[in-house]
Motif scaffolding. Structure first.
Motif, PDB file in Angstrom:
ATOM      1  N   ASP A 143       0.737  -1.210   0.064  1.00 35.68           N
ATOM      2  CA  ASP A 143      -0.049   0.004  -0.221  1.00 35.68           C
ATOM      3  C   ASP A 143       0.700   1.292  -0.161  1.00 35.68           C
TER       4      ASP A 143
ATOM      5  N   GLU B 279      -1.845  -3.910  -3.302  1.00 37.57           N
ATOM      6  CA  GLU B 279      -2.493  -2.827  -3.392  1.00 37.57           C
ATOM      7  C   GLU B 279      -3.859  -3.023  -2.787  1.00 37.57           C
ATOM      8  N   ASN B 280      -4.001  -2.889  -1.365  1.00 38.19           N
ATOM      9  CA  ASN B 280      -5.355  -3.132  -0.930  1.00 38.19           C
ATOM     10  C   ASN B 280      -5.912  -1.721  -0.894  1.00 38.19           C
TER      11      ASN B 280
ATOM     12  N   LYS C 156      -3.161   2.392  -4.987  1.00 42.12           N
ATOM     13  CA  LYS C 156      -2.776   1.998  -6.225  1.00 42.12           C
ATOM     14  C   LYS C 156      -1.450   2.318  -6.403  1.00 42.12           C
TER      15      LYS C 156
ATOM     16  N   ARG D 279       1.537  -7.610  -9.155  1.00 40.40           N
ATOM     17  CA  ARG D 279       0.580  -6.827  -8.336  1.00 40.40           C
ATOM     18  C   ARG D 279      -0.521  -7.703  -8.028  1.00 40.40           C
TER      19      ARG D 279
ATOM     20  N   ASN E 236      -4.014  -7.149  -6.329  1.00 42.65           N
ATOM     21  CA  ASN E 236      -5.352  -6.147  -6.228  1.00 42.65           C
ATOM     22  C   ASN E 236      -6.595  -6.519  -6.327  1.00 42.65           C
TER      23      ASN E 236
ATOM     24  N   ASN F 260      -5.122  -8.840   0.006  1.00 44.90           N
ATOM     25  CA  ASN F 260      -4.216  -9.067  -1.125  1.00 44.90           C
ATOM     26  C   ASN F 260      -2.924  -9.402  -0.332  1.00 44.90           C
TER      27      ASN F 260
END
Length: 229
Positions: free
Chosen positions: A44, A70-71, A74, A93, A95, A100
């Protein structure tokens, strides 16, 4: 289409005909310095300049993979800071899951990685004492919130950078650079086989080569038609 190692080799030999001898030599030189024995997890990270600086640091130190969680935020690459480094490293990634962080860490653990959370609040390993015998994934969080409870709870251990001033922590890009500088030098001086496998080298070389060739997808498609006849 799944290619055999032999077909990948033929494809690479064909594609290298479209790039300069100097570029070919550079690729061959750098691939021998790449490693997946150490990898980075960014959880994050919302400040694009810091996130991009970590990419640049990883490329400079030969770290091939970065895992991006990417909880809530972004991950954005700032091209002025990354200076093209994102072309040469592999970004993964996470997400699409409800958690994640857990997904990323579980995947890396299943691939033999020990997870070490970077935090100034745990008096545990330093970059000089962190064990190198297993593959290592270093987890970095935001400067404001730090790492999530999930990341802290799933970590196999903790690593801190000794500090002697009033400020509580370095920013993430500085932390990554300091830790990787020590870890990479220790790794290179050790008897551990930290290099990529021949298969991994082939896959990375193919991706790098296709990155610098215009319409590489069409050239590849035509060549694969020929060798499949």
């Amino acid at each position: 289409m799944i290619l055999s190692y032999s077909d990948k080799e033929k494809l690479l030999n064909h594609l290298t005909g479209f790039i300069s001898a100097n570029k070919q030599s550079k690729f061959r030189q750098i691939i021998e310095e790449r490693t997946r024995h150490v990898t980075i997890i960014l959880e994050d990270i919302y400040q694009s300049h810091n996130a991009s600086a970590v990419l640049r640091t990883c490329d400079c130190f030969g770290i091939q993979d970065i895992h991006i969680i990417e909880n809530m935020n972004k991950y954005e690459v700032n091209p002025d800071i990354a200076l093209g480094s994102s072309k040469w490293i592999d970004l993964y990634r996470y997400n699409k899951s409800d958690d994640n962080t857990a997904l990323c860490i579980e995947l890396l653990k299943s691939n033999g990685y020990k997870i070490y959370a970077t935090t100034p609040h745990k008096n545990d390993y330093t970059p000089e004492s962190l064990p190198l015998d297993s593959k290592i994934a270093l987890v970095f969080g935001t400067e404001l919130a730090g790492l999530s409870d999930t990341a802290m709870g799933m970590a196999d251990g903790f690593v801190r950078i000794p500090m002697y001033g009033f400020t509580e922590s370095f920013n993430i890009s500085v932390s990554a650079a300091l830790i990787l500088r020590t870890m990479v030098e220790r790794l290179r001086l050790s008897p551990i086989n930290w290099h990529l496998t021949d298969e991994e080298k082939m896959d990375v070389l193919l991706r790098w080569t296709k990155t610098v060739i215009k319409r590489a997808d069409l050239i590849e498609k035509e060549f694969l038609k020929k060798i499949s006849r």
